[in-house]
Design a protein around this motif. Structure first.
Motif, PDB file in Angstrom:
ATOM      1  N   ALA A 212      -1.129 -28.870  -2.542  1.00 60.18           N
ATOM      2  CA  ALA A 212      -2.462 -29.623  -2.824  1.00 60.18           C
ATOM      3  C   ALA A 212      -3.383 -29.013  -4.001  1.00 60.18           C
ATOM      4  O   ALA A 212      -4.037 -29.617  -4.542  1.00 60.18           O
ATOM      5  CB  ALA A 212      -3.384 -29.498  -1.329  1.00 60.18           C
ATOM      6  N   ASN A 213      -3.420 -27.590  -3.895  1.00 60.78           N
ATOM      7  CA  ASN A 213      -3.985 -26.850  -4.810  1.00 60.78           C
ATOM      8  C   ASN A 213      -3.583 -26.967  -6.046  1.00 60.78           C
ATOM      9  O   ASN A 213      -4.295 -26.767  -7.281  1.00 60.78           O
ATOM     10  CB  ASN A 213      -4.228 -25.481  -4.307  1.00 60.78           C
ATOM     11  CG  ASN A 213      -5.426 -25.176  -3.313  1.00 60.78           C
ATOM     12  OD1 ASN A 213      -6.314 -26.093  -3.314  1.00 60.78           O
ATOM     13  ND2 ASN A 213      -5.185 -24.403  -2.300  1.00 60.78           N
ATOM     14  N   THR A 214      -2.384 -27.236  -6.350  1.00 60.99           N
ATOM     15  CA  THR A 214      -1.569 -27.296  -7.550  1.00 60.99           C
ATOM     16  C   THR A 214      -1.596 -28.702  -8.191  1.00 60.99           C
ATOM     17  O   THR A 214      -2.082 -28.663  -9.361  1.00 60.99           O
ATOM     18  CB  THR A 214      -0.003 -26.959  -7.370  1.00 60.99           C
ATOM     19  OG1 THR A 214      -0.075 -25.874  -6.928  1.00 60.99           O
ATOM     20  CG2 THR A 214       0.601 -26.975  -8.900  1.00 60.99           C
ATOM     21  N   VAL A 215      -1.586 -29.770  -7.355  1.00 60.76           N
ATOM     22  CA  VAL A 215      -1.824 -30.867  -7.870  1.00 60.76           C
ATOM     23  C   VAL A 215      -3.093 -31.487  -8.055  1.00 60.76           C
ATOM     24  O   VAL A 215      -3.426 -32.645  -8.816  1.00 60.76           O
ATOM     25  CB  VAL A 215      -0.959 -32.055  -7.168  1.00 60.76           C
ATOM     26  CG1 VAL A 215       0.688 -31.652  -7.463  1.00 60.76           C
ATOM     27  CG2 VAL A 215      -1.304 -32.111  -5.712  1.00 60.76           C
ATOM     28  N   GLY A 216      -3.909 -30.897  -7.168  1.00 65.53           N
ATOM     29  CA  GLY A 216      -5.525 -31.566  -7.238  1.00 65.53           C
ATOM     30  C   GLY A 216      -6.259 -31.396  -8.500  1.00 65.53           C
ATOM     31  O   GLY A 216      -6.708 -32.436  -8.979  1.00 65.53           O
ATOM     32  N   PRO A 217      -6.014 -30.367  -9.369  1.00 64.35           N
ATOM     33  CA  PRO A 217      -6.657 -30.195 -10.760  1.00 64.35           C
ATOM     34  C   PRO A 217      -6.054 -31.383 -11.554  1.00 64.35           C
ATOM     35  O   PRO A 217      -6.544 -31.664 -12.669  1.00 64.35           O
ATOM     36  CB  PRO A 217      -6.392 -28.675 -11.222  1.00 64.35           C
ATOM     37  CG  PRO A 217      -6.226 -28.046  -9.937  1.00 64.35           C
ATOM     38  CD  PRO A 217      -5.513 -29.080  -8.963  1.00 64.35           C
ATOM     39  N   LEU A 218      -4.597 -31.888 -11.496  1.00 70.18           N
ATOM     40  CA  LEU A 218      -4.155 -32.809 -12.046  1.00 70.18           C
ATOM     41  C   LEU A 218      -4.844 -34.424 -11.785  1.00 70.18           C
ATOM     42  O   LEU A 218      -4.295 -35.300 -12.349  1.00 70.18           O
ATOM     43  CB  LEU A 218      -2.743 -32.879 -11.809  1.00 70.18           C
ATOM     44  CG  LEU A 218      -2.004 -31.455 -12.333  1.00 70.18           C
ATOM     45  CD1 LEU A 218      -0.709 -31.457 -12.164  1.00 70.18           C
ATOM     46  CD2 LEU A 218      -2.332 -31.066 -13.737  1.00 70.18           C
ATOM     47  N   GLY A 219      -5.669 -34.300 -10.641  1.00 69.44           N
ATOM     48  CA  GLY A 219      -6.056 -35.506 -10.238  1.00 69.44           C
ATOM     49  C   GLY A 219      -5.169 -36.473  -9.327  1.00 69.44           C
ATOM     50  O   GLY A 219      -5.594 -37.469  -8.909  1.00 69.44           O
ATOM     51  N   VAL A 220      -4.314 -35.462  -8.449  1.00 70.46           N
ATOM     52  CA  VAL A 220      -3.489 -36.111  -7.712  1.00 70.46           C
ATOM     53  C   VAL A 220      -4.006 -35.624  -6.297  1.00 70.46           C
ATOM     54  O   VAL A 220      -4.168 -34.527  -5.740  1.00 70.46           O
ATOM     55  CB  VAL A 220      -2.133 -35.715  -7.610  1.00 70.46           C
ATOM     56  CG1 VAL A 220      -1.153 -36.324  -6.647  1.00 70.46           C
ATOM     57  CG2 VAL A 220      -1.519 -35.945  -9.021  1.00 70.46           C
ATOM     58  N   GLU A 221      -4.239 -36.598  -5.518  1.00 68.16           N
ATOM     59  CA  GLU A 221      -4.456 -36.456  -3.936  1.00 68.16           C
ATOM     60  C   GLU A 221      -3.431 -36.694  -3.018  1.00 68.16           C
ATOM     61  O   GLU A 221      -2.914 -37.784  -3.327  1.00 68.16           O
ATOM     62  CB  GLU A 221      -5.807 -37.288  -3.683  1.00 68.16           C
ATOM     63  CG  GLU A 221      -6.319 -37.374  -2.088  1.00 68.16           C
ATOM     64  CD  GLU A 221      -7.479 -38.066  -2.101  1.00 68.16           C
ATOM     65  OE1 GLU A 221      -7.372 -39.040  -1.284  1.00 68.16           O
ATOM     66  OE2 GLU A 221      -8.548 -37.733  -2.204  1.00 68.16           O
ATOM     67  N   LEU A 222      -3.206 -35.966  -2.192  1.00 67.87           N
ATOM     68  CA  LEU A 222      -2.147 -36.054  -1.024  1.00 67.87           C
ATOM     69  C   LEU A 222      -2.633 -37.218  -0.243  1.00 67.87           C
ATOM     70  O   LEU A 222      -3.682 -37.030   0.305  1.00 67.87           O
ATOM     71  CB  LEU A 222      -1.772 -34.985  -0.431  1.00 67.87           C
ATOM     72  CG  LEU A 222      -1.196 -33.736  -1.403  1.00 67.87           C
ATOM     73  CD1 LEU A 222      -0.610 -32.679  -0.572  1.00 67.87           C
ATOM     74  CD2 LEU A 222      -0.100 -34.254  -2.220  1.00 67.87           C
ATOM     75  N   GLU A 223      -2.006 -38.227   0.171  1.00 69.77           N
ATOM     76  CA  GLU A 223      -2.611 -39.352   0.962  1.00 69.77           C
ATOM     77  C   GLU A 223      -2.142 -39.663   2.046  1.00 69.77           C
ATOM     78  O   GLU A 223      -0.989 -39.143   2.650  1.00 69.77           O
ATOM     79  CB  GLU A 223      -2.228 -40.843  -0.014  1.00 69.77           C
ATOM     80  CG  GLU A 223      -2.531 -40.801  -1.345  1.00 69.77           C
ATOM     81  CD  GLU A 223      -2.313 -42.022  -1.946  1.00 69.77           C
ATOM     82  OE1 GLU A 223      -1.707 -43.131  -1.520  1.00 69.77           O
ATOM     83  OE2 GLU A 223      -2.529 -41.824  -3.216  1.00 69.77           O
ATOM     84  N   PRO A 224      -2.973 -39.906   3.196  1.00 69.04           N
ATOM     85  CA  PRO A 224      -2.527 -40.229   4.616  1.00 69.04           C
ATOM     86  C   PRO A 224      -1.060 -41.245   4.518  1.00 69.04           C
ATOM     87  O   PRO A 224      -1.136 -42.038   3.819  1.00 69.04           O
ATOM     88  CB  PRO A 224      -3.639 -41.133   5.018  1.00 69.04           C
ATOM     89  CG  PRO A 224      -4.796 -40.840   4.278  1.00 69.04           C
ATOM     90  CD  PRO A 224      -4.379 -40.504   2.961  1.00 69.04           C
ATOM     91  N   GLY A 225      -0.353 -40.838   5.495  1.00 65.61           N
ATOM     92  CA  GLY A 225       1.007 -41.305   5.583  1.00 65.61           C
ATOM     93  C   GLY A 225       2.199 -40.775   4.686  1.00 65.61           C
ATOM     94  O   GLY A 225       3.209 -40.985   4.672  1.00 65.61           O
ATOM     95  N   HIS A 226       1.690 -40.169   3.580  1.00 61.88           N
ATOM     96  CA  HIS A 226       2.505 -39.386   2.751  1.00 61.88           C
ATOM     97  C   HIS A 226       3.405 -38.206   3.441  1.00 61.88           C
ATOM     98  O   HIS A 226       2.878 -37.575   4.405  1.00 61.88           O
ATOM     99  CB  HIS A 226       1.922 -38.890   1.425  1.00 61.88           C
ATOM    100  CG  HIS A 226       1.647 -39.655   0.593  1.00 61.88           C
ATOM    101  ND1 HIS A 226       1.426 -39.503  -0.912  1.00 61.88           N
ATOM    102  CD2 HIS A 226       1.792 -41.176   0.266  1.00 61.88           C
ATOM    103  CE1 HIS A 226       1.379 -40.404  -1.697  1.00 61.88           C
ATOM    104  NE2 HIS A 226       1.689 -41.687  -0.929  1.00 61.88           N
ATOM    105  N   VAL A 227       4.700 -38.247   2.995  1.00 67.72           N
ATOM    106  CA  VAL A 227       5.700 -36.965   3.609  1.00 67.72           C
ATOM    107  C   VAL A 227       5.582 -35.858   2.596  1.00 67.72           C
ATOM    108  O   VAL A 227       5.648 -36.198   1.246  1.00 67.72           O
ATOM    109  CB  VAL A 227       6.870 -37.731   3.603  1.00 67.72           C
ATOM    110  CG1 VAL A 227       8.085 -36.645   4.068  1.00 67.72           C
ATOM    111  CG2 VAL A 227       6.930 -38.835   4.759  1.00 67.72           C
TER     112      VAL A 227
END
Length: 264
Positions: A212-227
């Motif tokens: 989460a902390n690695t992809v967050g600055p790239l504008g990526v949010e881990l979404e509900p339902g995602h594996v």
């Protein structure tokens, strides 16, 4: 790397999927490629797949255990995308011909119930975001010839992603201590590897926080339902046509992947 070189490298990897012929290491042809360049190559492929109708259903953390880092000759984790087309049903035959150099790993899969976006995500944030966990088997694969990969190669190659088989018994995160959950991996009825959740960055939850902390600055949010696959609990084991692979994880149950006899 220049944008044209990024697209060229991505096209070579995409061609390997289509032809079934591995390519030479990316770092050999592009010796100045950085980790940031490798993620740009990965993203270029993801954009191609989604344009063609596939859907991102989650992410994986790779190389998060000392066993996998030693096996692959790298010294840090990476991440890749899990597309809908990568998911296979438990106990249903899987074509080995759909892969180039498949190996299999046991993992604890997180299924998110809330969005999770870094930076600044803590363990508490990650725990709140998890709906339940499942036993899982990840089929890792490489489009790089003979698995001769550097960290740049595996990242560019979507973190060596191949396929995912999820178990069907959800378990609340509060019901098991993932650090202490032991794992056995059987192939063809033989015990081939053992491990525990603590092998994954001390705890699989730590891998979720890292992601989460690695992809967050790239504008990526881990979404509900995602594996989210946090990384392997053991070394990766080669897969052959006709194999039946079973991972049993204490407190979570088991998951089985079956591969077609002739691979077709």
């Amino acid at each position: 790397m220049e944008p044209t070189a990024v697209r060229e490298a991505a096209e070579k990897l995409l061609t390997a999927y289509d032809t079934g012929a591995p390519i030479e290491p990316v770092i050999t042809e592009y010796p100045d490629a950085t980790i940031a360049d490798a993620y740009r190559i990965q993203q270029e492929q993801v954009r191609t797949w989604t344009r063609e109708g596939d859907v991102v259903n989650g992410h994986k953390v790779g190389l998060s255990s000392p066993a996998m880092q030693r096996q692959m000759g790298v010294d840090q984790p990476d991440y890749g995308h899990l597309l809908a087309g990568m998911f296979h049903l438990e106990h249903q035959p899987i074509r080995t011909a759909g892969f180039l150099q498949p190996r299999i790993e046991p993992e604890i899969a997180f299924v998110l119930g809330r969005p999770l976006a870094g930076p600044g995500v803590t363990v508490a944030d990650a725990v709140r975001a998890v709906d339940f966990v499942l036993p899982a088997l990840e089929i890792v694969d490489s489009r790089i010839r003979d698995w001769k990969i550097s960290i740049v190669d595996t990242i560019a190659d979507n973190a060596s992603s191949g396929g995912v088989v999820l178990g069907s018994r959800p378990t609340p995160l509060t019901a098991v201590d993932l650090r202490l959950a032991g794992c056995t991996l059987h192939s063809g009825g033989e015990l081939v590897a053992t491990g525990a959740g603590g092998a994954v960055l001390g705890s699989p939850v730590n891998a979720l926080v890292w992601l989460a902390n690695t992809v967050g600055p790239l504008g990526v949010e881990l979404e509900p339902g995602h594996v989210v696959l946090p990384g392997s609990m053991t070394r990766a084991v080669p897969v052959r046509p006709g194999d039946a692979v079973v991972a049993a994880i204490a407190g979570l149950g088991s998951v089985t992947a079956v591969f077609e006899e002739d691979g077709r």
